[in-house]
Scaffold this motif. Sequence first.
Motif: not given
Lengths: 140, 127
Positions: B110-111, A133, B15, B113-114, B106-107, A140
Amino acid sequence: MIENIFGIAGTALNAQLVRMNATASNLANAGTVAGTEQEAFRAKRLVFKALVDKESTNAGAPYIGGVKVDKIVDDPTPTRKMYMPGNPLADADGYVFGSNVSEVTEMVDMMAAARAYQNNVEVVNTARELMMRTLEVIKA
Amino acid sequence: MSLFDNAFGIHEHALPLRNKRMQMISENIANADTPHFKAKDLDFAKVLDAQRSAPMQSTHVSHFRIGALPNADGVFYRTPFNASADGNTVELTVEQARYGKSAGDYQATLSFLENRVSGIRKALRGE
């Protein structure tokens, strides 16, 4: 960074696999007999040790925090003395010395090792998914 | 390039810390059967605060240096619910739960950051 998790979980997988090997060896030798008490088979037990510094790992490989098999010791429980005058290995009084392996203990130990192994496989799986991921952030 | 200087905000600091915490918990899980091993953990909020806020300066000879205090890196030893006979303080179920939660954390980071990346990309395209 995340590769360290793979290294650490890898050392644990390795250690637990050695433990399962020892259990298999113990179970295989549960029925062996010997002519003297010294020669009798004794169950092998593993002692784990944490990898805390560079000296304990392979020249600074990213395994600090992992685990290794420190030593393999004999189980101290007494061996079984059995009266078998017909056995060719029997001593002058007709006794043979069986192993001190307890099948129940070994099965429990095997289940514990298998669970610990599964735990570390899950650690690797989760870390791998997160790594994939992380790589996808750029898309993205 | 002021657009990218602070583009990711707190998340680019968060992160690596999330990653570090997962690593420490994986060390605990790896050593679940090691005699005398003491489970460690990372105080996430404390380390993040320390990284973001300007460190206090010692401007007088009698000032203490905060950075030199023990456990300034936020690493602390876990107190187990039940003591075990071999001196190991890893409780596998607790570690599993914490590992799962920190993977979720962590996810989440990440989201965020996305979202930032896609926002910047949208701004650059001018759509």
